[in-house]
Design a protein around this motif. Sequence first.
Motif, PDB file in Angstrom:
ATOM      1  N   GLY A  78      10.537  51.556  54.014  1.00 36.16           N
ATOM      2  CA  GLY A  78      11.831  51.955  53.470  1.00 36.16           C
ATOM      3  C   GLY A  78      12.919  52.035  54.515  1.00 36.16           C
ATOM      4  N   ASP A  79      12.523  52.131  55.800  1.00 36.25           N
ATOM      5  CA  ASP A  79      13.490  52.208  56.898  1.00 36.25           C
ATOM      6  C   ASP A  79      13.589  50.901  57.678  1.00 36.25           C
ATOM      7  N   PHE A  80      12.761  49.933  57.326  1.00 31.91           N
ATOM      8  CA  PHE A  80      12.756  48.674  58.074  1.00 31.91           C
ATOM      9  C   PHE A  80      13.909  47.790  57.607  1.00 31.91           C
ATOM     10  N   THR A  81      14.615  47.194  58.561  1.00 30.24           N
ATOM     11  CA  THR A  81      15.743  46.333  58.213  1.00 30.24           C
ATOM     12  C   THR A  81      15.392  44.857  58.402  1.00 30.24           C
ATOM     13  N   GLU A  82      15.181  44.453  59.641  1.00 25.30           N
ATOM     14  CA  GLU A  82      14.807  43.068  59.889  1.00 25.30           C
ATOM     15  C   GLU A  82      14.241  42.948  61.294  1.00 25.30           C
ATOM     16  N   GLY A  83      13.661  41.786  61.559  1.00 28.44           N
ATOM     17  CA  GLY A  83      13.094  41.534  62.873  1.00 28.44           C
ATOM     18  C   GLY A  83      11.640  41.114  62.790  1.00 28.44           C
ATOM     19  N   LYS A  84      11.069  40.858  63.941  1.00 20.17           N
ATOM     20  CA  LYS A  84       9.684  40.424  64.046  1.00 20.17           C
ATOM     21  C   LYS A  84       8.743  41.571  63.682  1.00 20.17           C
ATOM     22  N   VAL A  85       7.712  41.258  62.930  1.00 19.80           N
ATOM     23  CA  VAL A  85       6.698  42.238  62.553  1.00 19.80           C
ATOM     24  C   VAL A  85       5.353  41.783  63.113  1.00 19.80           C
ATOM     25  N   ASP A  86       4.734  42.625  63.912  1.00 22.34           N
ATOM     26  CA  ASP A  86       3.423  42.292  64.454  1.00 22.34           C
ATOM     27  C   ASP A  86       2.298  42.718  63.532  1.00 22.34           C
ATOM     28  N   MET A  87       2.457  43.877  62.908  1.00 22.58           N
ATOM     29  CA  MET A  87       1.375  44.408  62.057  1.00 22.58           C
ATOM     30  C   MET A  87       1.945  45.183  60.888  1.00 22.58           C
ATOM     31  N   ILE A  88       1.298  45.000  59.743  1.00 19.49           N
ATOM     32  CA  ILE A  88       1.552  45.822  58.563  1.00 19.49           C
ATOM     33  C   ILE A  88       0.332  46.706  58.346  1.00 19.49           C
TER      34      ILE A  88
END
Length: 365
Positions: A78-88
Amino acid sequence: MSDFTVKKRVRYRTFARIYILTLLVFVVINILIWVFFTKRLLSPGSRIGDLARLSYLVKISQEREMGINLPRKHVAIGDFTEGKVDMITVGDSFSMGGGGGKNNYYQDYIASRNNFTVVDFQSNIGALKPGIFMPVNLLAILYNNGMLDRLKPRYVLLETAERAALERLVDCFSFQDTQSLDRLFFYYQEYKPTAKRQTEISTFIDAGKKFINYNIKDLFSAKRINDNVYRLKLQKSMFSEPYGDRLYYIFDEEKPGVKVTSDKLRTMNNNLNFIAGKLAKKNIRLVFMPVVSKLNLYGAYADPPRNDSIFFEDLRKLPKKYLFIDTKALLRDSLQRGEKDIFYKDDTHWSWKASQKIFDTVRFN
């Protein structure tokens, strides 16, 4: 007026006085119990563990050092905007910082030790079934509705408490769930994660009766404090004092809803391999982290020893297409080295020491 009538009135007055006095004593005792004990357990925002609240054993409540001192933190979706994601990460209350205290999110250790951007999806939101953790179903939704294609993580970590693993990955397993991206985003924008856990709401009199009843049971070494909380004597102190040589644990570790068998574990492993194969098509590695139950971890140190579960022992032997984090083996090593408070004494959840041990050992490329 006859002597009989006079005596009868005197008896009535005496009875009324005794009744009123008894009632006052009862109310005063319950007010005192509420003010000095049960109010701490049942007040909103209480930092006392779920086992202490469910058992009304204020005496086992464990003080927690609060705050986060790690260099990196995970991000709630809910606080994530954008960018590279390494892990969910997708999991249950362990993934939501259950237990509270210092560095209560294991995801922060992953982010800090691996220099990762870690994004967590809470699995008990209204997009599924409000208040019920459904991590496997949520992972299916993220796969089927294109969320994983949008975020492009390198890893997906699926976490589940050991006691719920077979229900989630065998008895209720499905990978067909889906939900529109717009609706999913709406829920996560509205939803704010907390580490609060549900507990029963009682009047102070009801709480007082439970407090007295359960604490008397605990004095006499009862195995079962109530329907929710069980207890074992340990061979040595493994938690902070006082009562460091007692193991308190939740009822469904004693009587799991789904019996652990070798056949069910093979089915679970096959389902995990199925999920891993689906994720591999998107260049994503599946990480499976079942959280060892408190009874399973500490049972070997009980007096007499308990060794009921084959969950980790059988799962270790099976062929895997996913990365398996063996929390029992890792945390048992810490216990053998004499580390205390791997789990909180008054809680079903582990402490920061468990997260630190696991992710100081397990690293990602």
